[in-house]
Each structure stands twice: as structure tokens, then as C-alpha cells.
Scaffold this motif. Structure first.
Motif, PDB file in Angstrom:
ATOM      1  N   PHE A  79     -14.929  35.410  -9.186  1.00  0.00           N
ATOM      2  CA  PHE A  79     -14.924  36.689  -9.919  1.00  0.00           C
ATOM      3  C   PHE A  79     -16.318  36.982 -10.464  1.00  0.00           C
ATOM      4  O   PHE A  79     -16.883  36.168 -11.200  1.00  0.00           O
ATOM      5  CB  PHE A  79     -13.916  36.642 -11.066  1.00  0.00           C
ATOM      6  N   GLY A  80     -16.842  38.170 -10.085  1.00  0.00           N
ATOM      7  CA  GLY A  80     -18.118  38.603 -10.634  1.00  0.00           C
ATOM      8  C   GLY A  80     -17.964  38.895 -12.125  1.00  0.00           C
ATOM      9  O   GLY A  80     -16.901  39.305 -12.591  1.00  0.00           O
ATOM     10  N   LEU A  81     -19.047  38.668 -12.864  1.00  0.00           N
ATOM     11  CA  LEU A  81     -19.056  38.860 -14.322  1.00  0.00           C
ATOM     12  C   LEU A  81     -20.125  39.877 -14.687  1.00  0.00           C
ATOM     13  O   LEU A  81     -21.131  39.979 -13.987  1.00  0.00           O
ATOM     14  CB  LEU A  81     -19.450  37.554 -15.016  1.00  0.00           C
ATOM     15  N   ASN A  82     -19.935  40.586 -15.785  1.00  0.00           N
ATOM     16  CA  ASN A  82     -21.050  41.324 -16.391  1.00  0.00           C
ATOM     17  C   ASN A  82     -20.955  41.148 -17.913  1.00  0.00           C
ATOM     18  O   ASN A  82     -20.069  40.423 -18.398  1.00  0.00           O
ATOM     19  CB  ASN A  82     -21.072  42.801 -15.950  1.00  0.00           C
ATOM     20  N   ALA A  83     -21.861  41.813 -18.624  1.00  0.00           N
ATOM     21  CA  ALA A  83     -21.935  41.587 -20.073  1.00  0.00           C
ATOM     22  C   ALA A  83     -20.653  42.013 -20.788  1.00  0.00           C
ATOM     23  O   ALA A  83     -20.377  41.571 -21.901  1.00  0.00           O
ATOM     24  CB  ALA A  83     -23.129  42.337 -20.645  1.00  0.00           C
ATOM     25  N   ALA A  84     -19.848  42.875 -20.157  1.00  0.00           N
ATOM     26  CA  ALA A  84     -18.635  43.384 -20.802  1.00  0.00           C
ATOM     27  C   ALA A  84     -17.411  42.522 -20.532  1.00  0.00           C
ATOM     28  O   ALA A  84     -16.343  42.776 -21.091  1.00  0.00           O
ATOM     29  CB  ALA A  84     -18.368  44.808 -20.312  1.00  0.00           C
ATOM     30  N   THR A  85     -17.540  41.531 -19.651  1.00  0.00           N
ATOM     31  CA  THR A  85     -16.345  40.772 -19.261  1.00  0.00           C
ATOM     32  C   THR A  85     -16.359  39.360 -19.831  1.00  0.00           C
ATOM     33  O   THR A  85     -17.384  38.685 -19.831  1.00  0.00           O
ATOM     34  CB  THR A  85     -16.229  40.667 -17.713  1.00  0.00           C
ATOM     35  N   LEU A  86     -15.184  38.931 -20.253  1.00  0.00           N
ATOM     36  CA  LEU A  86     -14.992  37.530 -20.628  1.00  0.00           C
ATOM     37  C   LEU A  86     -15.090  36.684 -19.357  1.00  0.00           C
ATOM     38  O   LEU A  86     -14.681  37.116 -18.294  1.00  0.00           O
ATOM     39  CB  LEU A  86     -13.586  37.353 -21.206  1.00  0.00           C
ATOM     40  N   GLU A  87     -15.645  35.486 -19.493  1.00  0.00           N
ATOM     41  CA  GLU A  87     -15.581  34.549 -18.356  1.00  0.00           C
ATOM     42  C   GLU A  87     -14.135  34.099 -18.210  1.00  0.00           C
ATOM     43  O   GLU A  87     -13.569  33.572 -19.178  1.00  0.00           O
ATOM     44  CB  GLU A  87     -16.384  33.291 -18.686  1.00  0.00           C
ATOM     45  N   PRO A  88     -13.543  34.250 -17.050  1.00  0.00           N
ATOM     46  CA  PRO A  88     -12.167  33.751 -16.886  1.00  0.00           C
ATOM     47  C   PRO A  88     -12.119  32.255 -17.192  1.00  0.00           C
ATOM     48  O   PRO A  88     -13.047  31.519 -16.866  1.00  0.00           O
ATOM     49  CB  PRO A  88     -11.873  33.999 -15.403  1.00  0.00           C
ATOM     50  N   ARG A  89     -11.029  31.833 -17.851  1.00  0.00           N
ATOM     51  CA  ARG A  89     -10.890  30.421 -18.227  1.00  0.00           C
ATOM     52  C   ARG A  89      -9.741  29.793 -17.432  1.00  0.00           C
ATOM     53  O   ARG A  89      -8.726  30.469 -17.157  1.00  0.00           O
ATOM     54  CB  ARG A  89     -10.542  30.296 -19.714  1.00  0.00           C
ATOM     55  N   PRO A  90      -9.856  28.500 -17.119  1.00  0.00           N
ATOM     56  CA  PRO A  90      -8.771  27.830 -16.388  1.00  0.00           C
ATOM     57  C   PRO A  90      -7.444  27.891 -17.139  1.00  0.00           C
ATOM     58  O   PRO A  90      -6.379  27.935 -16.521  1.00  0.00           O
ATOM     59  CB  PRO A  90      -9.243  26.371 -16.259  1.00  0.00           C
ATOM     60  N   ASP A  91      -7.480  27.931 -18.482  1.00  0.00           N
ATOM     61  CA  ASP A  91      -6.243  28.008 -19.286  1.00  0.00           C
ATOM     62  C   ASP A  91      -5.369  29.188 -18.852  1.00  0.00           C
ATOM     63  O   ASP A  91      -4.137  29.135 -18.936  1.00  0.00           O
ATOM     64  CB  ASP A  91      -6.566  28.223 -20.770  1.00  0.00           C
ATOM     65  N   THR A  92      -6.033  30.261 -18.420  1.00  0.00           N
ATOM     66  CA  THR A  92      -5.311  31.500 -18.105  1.00  0.00           C
ATOM     67  C   THR A  92      -4.558  31.396 -16.772  1.00  0.00           C
ATOM     68  O   THR A  92      -3.706  32.233 -16.462  1.00  0.00           O
ATOM     69  CB  THR A  92      -6.320  32.675 -18.115  1.00  0.00           C
ATOM     70  N   GLU A  93      -4.856  30.354 -15.987  1.00  0.00           N
ATOM     71  CA  GLU A  93      -4.160  30.207 -14.693  1.00  0.00           C
ATOM     72  C   GLU A  93      -2.652  30.006 -14.896  1.00  0.00           C
ATOM     73  O   GLU A  93      -1.852  30.381 -14.045  1.00  0.00           O
ATOM     74  CB  GLU A  93      -4.784  29.075 -13.881  1.00  0.00           C
ATOM     75  N   LEU A  94      -2.249  29.422 -16.029  1.00  0.00           N
ATOM     76  CA  LEU A  94      -0.813  29.254 -16.310  1.00  0.00           C
ATOM     77  C   LEU A  94      -0.115  30.620 -16.365  1.00  0.00           C
ATOM     78  O   LEU A  94       1.011  30.772 -15.873  1.00  0.00           O
ATOM     79  CB  LEU A  94      -0.621  28.501 -17.637  1.00  0.00           C
ATOM     80  N   LEU A  95      -0.780  31.589 -16.963  1.00  0.00           N
ATOM     81  CA  LEU A  95      -0.206  32.940 -17.044  1.00  0.00           C
ATOM     82  C   LEU A  95       0.026  33.506 -15.638  1.00  0.00           C
ATOM     83  O   LEU A  95       1.060  34.138 -15.370  1.00  0.00           O
ATOM     84  CB  LEU A  95      -1.158  33.841 -17.847  1.00  0.00           C
ATOM     85  N   PHE A 201     -22.424  34.949 -25.899  1.00  0.00           N
ATOM     86  CA  PHE A 201     -22.448  35.540 -24.561  1.00  0.00           C
ATOM     87  C   PHE A 201     -21.134  36.189 -24.133  1.00  0.00           C
ATOM     88  O   PHE A 201     -21.151  37.092 -23.307  1.00  0.00           O
ATOM     89  CB  PHE A 201     -22.892  34.488 -23.535  1.00  0.00           C
ATOM     90  N   ASP A 202     -19.984  35.747 -24.627  1.00  0.00           N
ATOM     91  CA  ASP A 202     -18.749  36.464 -24.320  1.00  0.00           C
ATOM     92  C   ASP A 202     -18.708  37.708 -25.217  1.00  0.00           C
ATOM     93  O   ASP A 202     -19.104  37.649 -26.389  1.00  0.00           O
ATOM     94  CB  ASP A 202     -17.512  35.582 -24.587  1.00  0.00           C
ATOM     95  N   PRO A 203     -18.240  38.857 -24.685  1.00  0.00           N
ATOM     96  CA  PRO A 203     -18.250  40.078 -25.509  1.00  0.00           C
ATOM     97  C   PRO A 203     -17.283  39.973 -26.698  1.00  0.00           C
ATOM     98  O   PRO A 203     -16.158  39.490 -26.528  1.00  0.00           O
ATOM     99  CB  PRO A 203     -17.788  41.165 -24.528  1.00  0.00           C
ATOM    100  N   LYS A 204     -17.742  40.430 -27.856  1.00  0.00           N
ATOM    101  CA  LYS A 204     -16.907  40.357 -29.080  1.00  0.00           C
ATOM    102  C   LYS A 204     -15.558  41.053 -28.873  1.00  0.00           C
ATOM    103  O   LYS A 204     -14.524  40.608 -29.354  1.00  0.00           O
ATOM    104  CB  LYS A 204     -17.613  41.037 -30.251  1.00  0.00           C
ATOM    105  N   LEU A 205     -15.612  42.169 -28.135  1.00  0.00           N
ATOM    106  CA  LEU A 205     -14.405  42.955 -27.880  1.00  0.00           C
ATOM    107  C   LEU A 205     -13.347  42.120 -27.146  1.00  0.00           C
ATOM    108  O   LEU A 205     -12.154  42.401 -27.245  1.00  0.00           O
ATOM    109  CB  LEU A 205     -14.801  44.172 -27.025  1.00  0.00           C
TER     110      LEU A 205
END
Ligand code: SAM
Length: 283
Positions: A79-95, A201-205
Motif C-alpha cells: 500500500f502506497g502511503l502519503n502524509a495524510a495516511t496512517l501506516e497500515p498496521r499488522p494488528d488491523t489484519e484481524l479486522l 509522522f502518522d497524521p494526527k487526524l
């Protein structure tokens, strides 16, 4: 070349010094770590050495390797990232695992706060019968999510809408079979105590869940029943200590069969709730 940088990062206390140095050297030389391992003797030109030095400087300020490279793997996809996106985390794979089980044949899902699009794109990449609407309040995040959807060949089954939670859903789009969300859930006052990689580096939003970390869940719980088909489900990622609070919010909103799922580390990670058939007759 990467070994020298490994030692520099190691002396500075980076726990993943060897991996970081290999990934960044491989990135500069256009090789993955496997190819790099078999081309240790390949000469490095001056431009490559300078580029790597630049990237290493960024790493030393605490920026993650994924942000420097500009992409991160999630559910086996890049997954490409930019300044507005959270880095995807492995924890989220359960979802994603739970959503794949919950989504009926031909189902349509709503992904609230899509960021890179990692949740809905991973679901659609594994379910050719499904389609989705992905929303975010941040336009730059939606632009990146669309690029990621095109990269993984699911853009034709994934619509995008910008707006504040359910306010983004165009009239006539609901009801959905499934609602998924990994909303911001960090307590506002805790953000400053997080690792530099995250707080700087992760966006506050993408992080700030309000004074108690639960603000987005209140909105999702209150609105989900209106946007779900009878029998549909809502699945949300949560912080390790939010299971009970989020389950209560869903219960108060009239959702049923509420289950808190644990991740591989044994921590509460996803809350699942159903909008039952009988609930449509509620006043
Ligand atoms: C924790 S990130 C999750 C991103 C992605 N779904 C993931 O799992 O990596 C939360 C996302 O919610 C978005 N967001 C924050 N406030 C929002 C709001 N009021 N309405 C819609 N999206 C919002 C952020 O821009 C961010 O992309």
C-alpha cells in the motif's frame, strides 16, 4: 554498503538496525532483501551512496522505513502511503479476517476512515463478488486510497466519498451488509507520549480519538443501525483497553450479539455487533 549503516543505526539504539539498513539499501539499489543478499559484492555508485545517506538521515530522525520507501505491506499487498495516511498496521489484519467471514455473497460494505484503503482493498482483493464504499474526511488520503485500489485491480468495485463519518455516504447508498472501521482511537493527551515514528509522522487526524479516545465510536455506534441492512454487522478496531467501553456503546445503540475479539497477542482488538432483523421495528 548496508552493513556500515547497520552499525551506525545500531550504535544509535535502533532495534531493527540490520533490517532497516538492508531495506533502505535495497530500495536505493532497486533490489529486495533477497536479491540484495545474493548481490553483496555489487559495486555501489556515488549517486546511490549519496541517496542512501539521505534516506538514513531521515531514518535517524525517527521516520519509519515504510514512510521513507513510500509503501507498506498489509494483508500480503503493498500500500502506497502519503502524509495524510496512517501506516497500515499488522494488528488491523484481524479486522479483515473477520470482515471476510462476515460479508455475505455479493455483499456491499462501508469502510469509514479508509486512509490508504488497506481494509476495503484487502477485502475486495480476496472477494471478487463484493463491492464497497470507502470514505475519509481527508481528500489526500482518498487520493492515495484510489491509487492503491487501481494498483490492486479493485478500483471498479470500490467507490470513494469524502466527508465526516456517515455524512460522506451519498443519499440512496445505504443500507450496507457490513460496516468496517479502524477509527482514530488514541486519547488526545496520550499522543505526545507515543513513539516518534507515530507522533511525528502518522497524521494526527488518524490518531486522535478525543479526550477519552472514544469519540468516533460514539458516532459509529449511534449511526450504524440506520446504515446497516437487517442482519448486517459492524466491525471496528479498538485499542487494547477499549473493549468494554465500545461494547457498551454498541449495546446502548441497540446493536446485538456483541463480541470483543482478541488479536494474536491476546489483546482486545476488534468489536463486532449485529443489527438484528427485529430492530427495524424499533421506534
Ligand atoms: C486510524 S486511521 C485508519 C486508516 C486505515 N483504515 C487503516 O486501518 O490503516 C483513521 C482514518 O480516519 C480518518 N478520519 C478521521 N476523522 C474522520 C472523520 N471525522 N470522518 C471520516 N474519516 C475520518 C483519518 O483521516 C484516517 O484516515
Amino acid at each position: 554498503m548496508w552493513r556500515g549503516w547497520r552499525d551506525v543505526l545500531g550504535r544509535l539504539g535502533f532495534e531493527t538496525a540490520a533490517l532497516d539498513a538492508k531495506l533502505l539499501a535495497g530500495h536505493v539499489m532497486g533490489m529486495d532483501s533477497l536479491v540484495l543478499a545474493t548481490h553483496e559484492q555489487r559495486p555501489v555508485d556515488e549517486a546511490e551512496a549519496m541517496r542512501l545517506a539521505e534516506l538514513m538521515q531521515r531514518r535517524m530522525t525517527g521516520e519509519s522505513v515504510a514512510r521513507i520507501i513510500g509503501e507498506r505491506e498489509f494483508y500480503g499487498l503493498a500500500f502506497g502511503l502519503n502524509a495524510a495516511t496512517l501506516e497500515p498496521r499488522p494488528d488491523t489484519e484481524l479486522l479483515v479476517d473477520l470482515a471476510l467471514s462476515a460479508l455475505p455473497a455479493g455483499g456491499r460494505l462501508l469502510d469509514l476512515g479508509t486512509g490508504t484503503g488497506c481494509i476495503s482493498i484487502s477485502i475486495l482483493a480476496n472477494r471478487s463478488d463484493a463491492s464497497a464504499l470507502a470514505t475519509d474526511i481527508n481528500l489526500e488520503a482518498l487520493i492515495m486510497a484510489r491509487q492503491n485500489a487501481e494498483r490492486h485491480g479493485v478500483a471498479w468495485r470500490l467507490d470513494f466519498a469524502r466527508g465526516d463519518w456517515f455524512g460522506a455516504v451519498p443519499p440512496g447508498e445505504a443500507p450496507f451488509d457490513l460496516i468496517v472501521s479502524n477509527p482514530p482511537y488514541i486519547v488526545s493527551g496520550v499522543i505526545e507520549t507515543l513513539a516518534t515514528e507515530v507522533k511525528q509522522f502518522d497524521p494526527k487526524l488518524a490518531l486522535d480519538g478525543g479526550p477519552d479516545g472514544l469519540a468516533p465510536y460514539r458516532i459509529i455506534a449511534a449511526e450504524a443501525p440506520r446504515f446497516l441492512r437487517p442482519g448486517g454487522q459492524v466491525l471496528v478496531e479498538i485499542g487494547y483497553d477499549q473493549g468494554q467501553s465500545v461494547a457498551e456503546l454498541f449495546g446502548h445503540a441497540g446493536l446485538a450479539d456483541i463480541v470483543v475479539h482478541k488479536d494474536l497477542g491476546g489483546l482486545d482488538r476488534v468489536v463486532c455487533a449485529h443489527h438484528l432483523q427485529s430492530q427495524i421495528s424499533r421506534p
